[in-house]
Design a protein around this motif. Structure first.
Motif, PDB file in Angstrom:
ATOM      1  N   HIS A 103       4.741   7.266   2.166  1.00 25.93           N
ATOM      2  CA  HIS A 103       5.108   6.125   2.977  1.00 25.93           C
ATOM      3  C   HIS A 103       4.447   4.893   2.378  1.00 25.93           C
ATOM      4  O   HIS A 103       3.597   4.996   1.485  1.00 25.93           O
ATOM      5  CB  HIS A 103       4.747   6.298   4.455  1.00 25.93           C
ATOM      6  CG  HIS A 103       3.275   6.373   4.735  1.00 25.93           C
ATOM      7  ND1 HIS A 103       2.578   7.546   4.841  1.00 25.93           N
ATOM      8  CD2 HIS A 103       2.362   5.391   4.949  1.00 25.93           C
ATOM      9  CE1 HIS A 103       1.305   7.295   5.101  1.00 25.93           C
ATOM     10  NE2 HIS A 103       1.156   5.997   5.160  1.00 25.93           N
ATOM     11  N   PHE A 104       4.852   3.732   2.869  1.00 24.43           N
ATOM     12  CA  PHE A 104       4.300   2.505   2.304  1.00 24.43           C
ATOM     13  C   PHE A 104       4.122   1.467   3.400  1.00 24.43           C
ATOM     14  O   PHE A 104       4.714   1.556   4.483  1.00 24.43           O
ATOM     15  CB  PHE A 104       5.204   1.948   1.195  1.00 24.43           C
ATOM     16  CG  PHE A 104       6.581   1.555   1.652  1.00 24.43           C
ATOM     17  CD1 PHE A 104       6.842   0.294   2.177  1.00 24.43           C
ATOM     18  CD2 PHE A 104       7.647   2.452   1.553  1.00 24.43           C
ATOM     19  CE1 PHE A 104       8.111  -0.075   2.605  1.00 24.43           C
ATOM     20  CE2 PHE A 104       8.925   2.100   1.981  1.00 24.43           C
ATOM     21  CZ  PHE A 104       9.157   0.832   2.495  1.00 24.43           C
ATOM     22  N   LEU A 125       3.656  -6.012   7.918  1.00 23.28           N
ATOM     23  CA  LEU A 125       5.031  -6.367   8.246  1.00 23.28           C
ATOM     24  C   LEU A 125       5.933  -5.144   8.306  1.00 23.28           C
ATOM     25  O   LEU A 125       6.875  -5.096   9.097  1.00 23.28           O
ATOM     26  CB  LEU A 125       5.582  -7.362   7.219  1.00 23.28           C
ATOM     27  CG  LEU A 125       4.746  -8.620   6.986  1.00 23.28           C
ATOM     28  CD1 LEU A 125       5.443  -9.544   6.000  1.00 23.28           C
ATOM     29  CD2 LEU A 125       4.460  -9.344   8.290  1.00 23.28           C
ATOM     30  N   MET A 126       5.685  -4.176   7.436  1.00 26.68           N
ATOM     31  CA  MET A 126       6.423  -2.907   7.444  1.00 26.68           C
ATOM     32  C   MET A 126       5.432  -1.770   7.277  1.00 26.68           C
ATOM     33  O   MET A 126       4.512  -1.865   6.454  1.00 26.68           O
ATOM     34  CB  MET A 126       7.459  -2.851   6.308  1.00 26.68           C
ATOM     35  CG  MET A 126       8.631  -3.783   6.440  1.00 26.68           C
ATOM     36  SD  MET A 126       9.841  -3.564   5.087  1.00 26.68           S
ATOM     37  CE  MET A 126      10.541  -1.969   5.486  1.00 26.68           C
ATOM     38  N   ASP A 127       5.615  -0.716   8.030  1.00 32.63           N
ATOM     39  CA  ASP A 127       4.759   0.475   7.937  1.00 32.63           C
ATOM     40  C   ASP A 127       5.650   1.685   8.211  1.00 32.63           C
ATOM     41  O   ASP A 127       6.093   1.902   9.337  1.00 32.63           O
ATOM     42  CB  ASP A 127       3.618   0.386   8.956  1.00 32.63           C
ATOM     43  CG  ASP A 127       2.705   1.594   8.914  1.00 32.63           C
ATOM     44  OD1 ASP A 127       3.000   2.566   8.194  1.00 32.63           O
ATOM     45  OD2 ASP A 127       1.671   1.573   9.613  1.00 32.63           O
ATOM     46  N   THR A 128       5.923   2.470   7.175  1.00 28.90           N
ATOM     47  CA  THR A 128       6.869   3.578   7.288  1.00 28.90           C
ATOM     48  C   THR A 128       6.171   4.923   7.504  1.00 28.90           C
ATOM     49  O   THR A 128       6.742   5.973   7.205  1.00 28.90           O
ATOM     50  CB  THR A 128       7.741   3.665   6.016  1.00 28.90           C
ATOM     51  OG1 THR A 128       6.911   3.981   4.888  1.00 28.90           O
ATOM     52  CG2 THR A 128       8.457   2.342   5.768  1.00 28.90           C
ATOM     53  N   SER A 129       4.958   4.889   8.041  1.00 22.43           N
ATOM     54  CA  SER A 129       4.165   6.117   8.145  1.00 22.43           C
ATOM     55  C   SER A 129       4.616   7.041   9.275  1.00 22.43           C
ATOM     56  O   SER A 129       4.202   8.196   9.325  1.00 22.43           O
ATOM     57  CB  SER A 129       2.686   5.770   8.333  1.00 22.43           C
ATOM     58  OG  SER A 129       2.488   4.977   9.492  1.00 22.43           O
ATOM     59  N   HIS A 163       0.869  -1.182   0.000  1.00 19.31           N
ATOM     60  CA  HIS A 163       0.000   0.000   0.000  1.00 19.31           C
ATOM     61  C   HIS A 163       0.899   1.223   0.000  1.00 19.31           C
ATOM     62  O   HIS A 163       1.799   1.337   0.838  1.00 19.31           O
ATOM     63  CB  HIS A 163      -0.907   0.013   1.230  1.00 19.31           C
ATOM     64  CG  HIS A 163      -1.658   1.307   1.396  1.00 19.31           C
ATOM     65  ND1 HIS A 163      -2.766   1.624   0.634  1.00 19.31           N
ATOM     66  CD2 HIS A 163      -1.445   2.367   2.212  1.00 19.31           C
ATOM     67  CE1 HIS A 163      -3.210   2.821   0.988  1.00 19.31           C
ATOM     68  NE2 HIS A 163      -2.423   3.288   1.941  1.00 19.31           N
ATOM     69  N   ILE A 164       0.679   2.161  -0.933  1.00 14.05           N
ATOM     70  CA  ILE A 164       1.514   3.348  -1.071  1.00 14.05           C
ATOM     71  C   ILE A 164       0.678   4.579  -0.785  1.00 14.05           C
ATOM     72  O   ILE A 164      -0.401   4.770  -1.360  1.00 14.05           O
ATOM     73  CB  ILE A 164       2.104   3.438  -2.495  1.00 14.05           C
ATOM     74  CG1 ILE A 164       2.961   2.205  -2.794  1.00 14.05           C
ATOM     75  CG2 ILE A 164       2.935   4.714  -2.651  1.00 14.05           C
ATOM     76  CD1 ILE A 164       3.395   2.093  -4.230  1.00 14.05           C
ATOM     77  N   GLN A 165       1.167   5.410   0.132  1.00 14.39           N
ATOM     78  CA  GLN A 165       0.529   6.694   0.456  1.00 14.39           C
ATOM     79  C   GLN A 165       1.161   7.773  -0.412  1.00 14.39           C
ATOM     80  O   GLN A 165       2.386   7.888  -0.490  1.00 14.39           O
ATOM     81  CB  GLN A 165       0.737   7.025   1.932  1.00 14.39           C
ATOM     82  CG  GLN A 165       0.101   8.324   2.384  1.00 14.39           C
ATOM     83  CD  GLN A 165      -1.414   8.247   2.447  1.00 14.39           C
ATOM     84  OE1 GLN A 165      -1.960   7.170   2.680  1.00 14.39           O
ATOM     85  NE2 GLN A 165      -2.086   9.362   2.223  1.00 14.39           N
ATOM     86  N   ASN A 166       0.347   8.582  -1.059  1.00 17.21           N
ATOM     87  CA  ASN A 166       0.854   9.470  -2.093  1.00 17.21           C
ATOM     88  C   ASN A 166       1.270  10.850  -1.617  1.00 17.21           C
ATOM     89  O   ASN A 166       2.206  11.425  -2.155  1.00 17.21           O
ATOM     90  CB  ASN A 166      -0.186   9.633  -3.210  1.00 17.21           C
ATOM     91  CG  ASN A 166      -0.277   8.383  -4.063  1.00 17.21           C
ATOM     92  OD1 ASN A 166       0.672   7.630  -4.144  1.00 17.21           O
ATOM     93  ND2 ASN A 166      -1.419   8.160  -4.680  1.00 17.21           N
ATOM     94  N   ASP A 167       0.579  11.454  -0.625  1.00 12.81           N
ATOM     95  CA  ASP A 167       0.899  12.845  -0.284  1.00 12.81           C
ATOM     96  C   ASP A 167       2.270  12.924   0.387  1.00 12.81           C
ATOM     97  O   ASP A 167       3.271  13.274  -0.224  1.00 12.81           O
ATOM     98  CB  ASP A 167      -0.197  13.476   0.569  1.00 12.81           C
ATOM     99  CG  ASP A 167      -0.680  12.547   1.669  1.00 12.81           C
ATOM    100  OD1 ASP A 167      -0.053  11.506   1.889  1.00 12.81           O
ATOM    101  OD2 ASP A 167      -1.688  12.877   2.325  1.00 12.81           O
TER     102      ASP A 167
END
Length: 955
Positions: A212-213, A228-232, A205-209
């Motif tokens: 993060h993914f 498993l990974m959340d870079t938000s 899942h990719i966040q655009n503004d």
């Protein structure tokens, strides 16, 4: 008319200029008022000052107070954070009482504040990169990012590419790199991507503004989706010498991130793990040691497992915090992640070793016991120790010499007058069925006349030495021979050079393997003795310095500015390689050259043990865990060290048995010999100036219990060899923590005082002084005492086991057939002995196992199919064999005895190959059947049956 037009143009131009000036003044006034800073600010590092310009507005106070303690990610990881500097970075400052450690180190040179709840942290909406284009491609998804405002580190990379490559159903690659210029990337060969999977086990899942993914494990019917990974959270920063990214973790149960000394299950309560290979014996917990392995494995709450590998060889810090979350900070290269989805921990290791390469297949003799010390000083004394062990009946296969064998500590030399006749000693060892290994340091001496020392002369001739910061002269320092230089293993001619040097010495001394040391690389002169480093370079003093020892990259090693052959790529130009990038690869590249040099020189299976390691080292050699000390704590911490090594694909690993530094004690050495008998690499080693600590030198009690433990090891060598075959071909770890077999049992997640050989053998050593009992955990299963066959049906419980001074507790899991061999004092002799089978029946009277056998020393026997593989299986009242591969036919492969644990009653009859066999015995106290004098040829299929009612033969 013309003059009027000119006047109009001038007026219009003046209006335009006035407008531009007005806009510029308004913009500057707005930004300055927002930031409350009108000029660059300087912050100090240990050796230089760096000027930065404010780029983020001060966050609203409400936004800062809304960030929960566990969600605070450090915005000022350098030492001496201040409120002014924090807010200048656009971050929040709250002096939290939750912090347990001071915000600054008391040492003014220390570049890193102690890790704890940060006073300076990112607000929730901290601006970073935004997505300006997303494109679906054949291999996955490609994203283009743009940073609208610079970070607080110099030389930001404005445009980034992020490639999400679907490489296999369980392997996802996420590569983040400069869109415009080429940067240094780790030059090791990895397993290539295959056809993109039709239905991978993951989705992204990719966040655009604010980019993060997330990497999400898909639901599978039994388990829900898991992120498993959340870079938000935190902030992704990508500047020339500071790359950072944070990710939430799905669990606190995280392992790896080596090399360091710590417990197996890492502490997520504000811990830092630094990776920058260094020569320093393991004394501080969590400090950077000899190797770098930016890989971790997580046990998720569901019992599933995944792993993450960052392909980056620059100096780095990895931070764990109790969110739980991880932050990676590295000072060069790119961010190149591989996510491995298991889902079992063994499958994670298999996938990781498939990526970085599987472990080498060791020669059979290397599985025996190794004896070494620094300070034998002569061939006579070396042989005295060998014969002392032999007289005490203690098995030994390999005798080693440390640097005292060499003439003035120079590699590939010996002094006949001081040390004695080394070739004759090696010949004698071979005649007695033993093997020989000597140490080889990375540094090459310069102190000799021209033409007298091939290791140096050929290096100069081929121009393959690491150069100084100008790329003109070999960089010089000091190691044991005094002034030294260092081969550049990244040079295309380095392996040919090393092969020539190794072959010249092998022609004189028929050694059997190489022990490569001081290859971090270590420089005892610390670069202030001969070649000076460029202290003004940002390579020597980067804007962010990971928490390396002594607060400088060059401490006891080469200059970061030193030139190596393997070049950087920048804007299409070929630039010299830099030790700054390649430092952590030095030991790996030396191991590769040594492996190939031995292979070419001896034309037999190489055996290399190295101190410095990096990802993929296991394909070229093994590792000893470094210069430990003769303490009970060092004994205890050796277990997580060998378990971590196997997780990284380094199967041949062990600690210096009885301790390297300081004098051991008889009790400590006795317990350590018992444990060390079950290290994959079993070597006793200590330093000069200490007492002798070979097991025959410390009294009859130590000698007797060491003999007993080692004879058990030798008896089990066929099983251990099969485990190494599985590691070499399939990537299975040889030794493993209990949770690898019992991932649903969360009690096992933190156990690192016990370990297993494969899935069958549970080792429960004594690890504390004056102890004659051990509190051992038995996962839910059926277990048998290896000594007696006594059965234990555990529901997942701790048991207090008797552990007299001469005993190590060993238990075998039900359901296995374990090949064994009558032990002798060397593998040369034991390979001639008959085999035995240990059968451990489960609740259904089933079991299975395998025997892998070859000549033990030829090259590539598996690939060339020069091996025999036999499978054993027990069903109800019979055990049978099946020969799956018969590429090595050895007439000595005879089965003479079989022991069956868990046979509920005494059989009336036993048949071997359909013939009644009278030579059997049943122990009704422990329900064990012994069948003797079977005389079965193992490379022919057989069946052994037993019946509980007498059946007459009517034929």
């Amino acid at each position: 008319m013309t003059a009027m037009k000119l006047t109009v143009r001038v007026v219009l131009m003046m209006f335009v200029i006035l407008g531009v000036v007005t806009l510029y003044v308004s913009y500057t006034a707005y930004y300055s008022s927002t930031l409350k800073v009108k000029q660059p600010v300087t912050y100090r590092t240990p050796f230089r000052d760096i000027k930065i310009t404010a780029v983020h507005p001060k966050p609203p106070e409400k936004a800062c107070h809304s960030v929960e303690t566990q969600l605070k990610f450090d915005c000022h990881p350098e030492n001496f954070p201040t409120k002014e500097m924090c807010e200048y970075r656009g971050c929040c400052w709250i002096a939290t009482p939750a912090r347990k450690k001071p915000i600054s180190s008391p040492d003014p040179l220390d570049s890193q504040a102690p890790v704890d709840v940060p006073y300076c942290f990112y607000p929730g909406n901290y601006s970073a990169y935004r997505v300006i284009n997303t494109e679906k491609v054949f291999t996955g998804t490609e994203v283009l990012l743009k940073r609208d405002s610079p970070s607080y580190y110099p030389k930001d990379i404005q445009y980034l590419n992020v490639n999400f490559n679907y490489e296999t159903p369980t392997r996802l690659r996420i590569k983040i790199y400069d869109s415009v210029a080429n940067r240094y990337e780790v030059p090791i060969v990895l397993d290539p991507a295959r056809q993109p999977p039709h239905d991978p086990a993951y989705r992204i899942h990719i966040q655009n503004d604010t980019f993060h993914f997330k990497v999400i494990r898909k639901a599978d019917g039994k388990h829900n989706e898991t992120v498993l990974m959340d870079t938000s959270l935190g902030a992704m920063i990508f500047s020339d010498q500071f790359l950072q990214i944070s990710s939430l973790l799905p669990s606190h149960n995280i392992y790896g991130l080596g090399q360091h000394r710590s417990h197996l299950n890492l502490n997520t309560s504000w811990s830092r793990f630094t990776m920058w290979n260094r020569d320093h014996f393991p004394i501080e917990e969590d400090a950077n040691l000899y190797g770098s392995h930016p890989f971790y494995l997580v046990m998720e709450d569901s019992g599933l497992s995944h792993g993450v590998f960052l392909l980056n060889s620059n100096a780095m810090d990895v931070i764990l915090q109790p969110t739980p979350a991880i932050t990676w900070r590295t000072i060069g290269g790119v961010l190149d992640f591989y996510i491995l989805l298991g889902p079992t921990p063994i499958e994670v290791v298999q996938q990781y070793t498939q990526l970085v390469s599987r472990s080498f297949m060791p020669p059979y003799w290397s599985l025996g016991y190794h004896q070494c010390r620094w300070g034998y000083n002569t061939t006579s004394r070396t042989l005295d120790v060998v014969h002392r062990l032999r007289k005490a009946g203690i098995p030994q296969d390999v005798q080693w010499n440390d640097m005292d064998y060499a003439n003035n500590y120079m590699d590939f030399t010996y002094d006949p007058e001081k040390f004695g006749d080394l070739p004759a000693m090696v010949t004698q060892l071979h005649s007695e069925g033993l093997h020989y290994i000597m140490i080889v340091d990375a540094a090459i001496s310069t102190a000799h006349t021209k033409g007298s020392y091939p290791a140096y002369d050929l290096a100069i001739e081929k121009d393959i030495l690491v150069k100084d910061g100008f790329g003109k002269q070999p960089i010089k320092g000091k190691v044991w021979p005094n002034e030294t230089v260092w081969p550049d293993w990244s040079h295309p001619d380095a392996t040919d050079y090393w092969t020539h040097v190794v072959s010249l010495f092998y022609d004189k001394v028929k050694f059997d393997g190489m022990w490569i040391d001081m290859n971090e690389p270590s420089n005892l002169g610390n670069n202030d003795s001969v070649t000076l480093c460029d202290f003004n370079s940002t390579l020597e003093n980067p804007p962010y310095l990971p928490a390396v020892a002594n607060y400088t990259l060059r401490f006891m090693t080469l200059c970061a500015t030193a030139h190596q052959s393997l070049g950087r790529r920048d804007k299409g130009l070929d630039l010299p390689g830099l030790h700054y990038d390649l430092h952590n690869l030095y030991g790996l590249m030396m191991a590769q050259a040594s492996y190939k040099a031995l292979e070419r020189s001896r034309e037999l299976r190489p055996f290399v043990i190295s101190r410095s390691t990096y990802a993929g080292h296991g394909q070229y050699g093994g590792h000893w865990t470094g210069d430990n000390s003769a303490t009970w704590h060092d004994l205890r911490m050796s277990i997580p060290a060998i378990l971590n090594g196997n997780m990284y694909g380094i199967s041949m690993i062990g600690a210096d048995i009885c301790g390297f530094h300081s004098d051991t004690t008889p009790e400590l050495c006795q317990r350590w010999m018992q444990l060390g008998a079950f290290y994959p690499f079993s070597r006793n080693h200590n330093e000069q100036g200490t007492i002798d600590q070979d097991p025959a030198s410390l009294g009859p009690g130590v000698a007797a219990s060491s003999r007993r433990a080692l004879l058990i090891r030798y008896k089990l060598l066929p099983y251990l060899y099969w485990l190494f075959y599985r590691s070499h071909v399939y990537g299975d770890p040889v030794v493993r923590p209990l949770f690898f077999k019992y991932p649903q049992d969360q009690i096992t997640y933190r156990i690192d005082s016990q370990f297993m050989w494969g899935d069958a053998l549970l080792i429960s050593p004594v690890l504390t002084q004056d102890t004659t009992h051990v509190n051992a955990y038995f996962p839910r299963d059926t277990w048998y005492c290896l000594y007696s066959g006594k059965r234990r049906d555990s529901l997942g419980e701790y048991y207090n086991l008797a552990a007299p001074l001469d005993i190590i507790n060993l238990h075998v899991r039900a359901g296995h057939v374990i090949p064994q061999q009558e032990p002798s004092l060397t593998t040369t002799e034991s390979r001639k002995n008959p085999f035995k089978l240990l059968v451990t029946l489960d609740e259904f009277s089933h079991s299975s196992g395998e025997l892998y056998w070859d000549d033990g020393e030829s090259l590539n026997t598996h690939d060339r199919k020069l091996y025999t593989l036999i499978r054993f299986k027990t069903l109800k009242n019979k055990i049978y064999s099946r020969v799956d591969m018969l590429g090595y036919k050895d007439d000595l492969l005879k089965l003479e005895q079989m022991t069956v644990f868990g046979m509920a009653q005494k059989p009336k009859q036993v048949k071997v190959k359909s013939n009644l066999h009278d030579d059997f015995y049943y122990d009704d106290s422990h329900n064990v059947l012994y069948v003797n004098k079977m005389n079965i040829t193992l490379y022919e299929a057989f069946v052994v049956t037993w019946t509980f009612t007498e059946i007459k033969d009517l034929s």
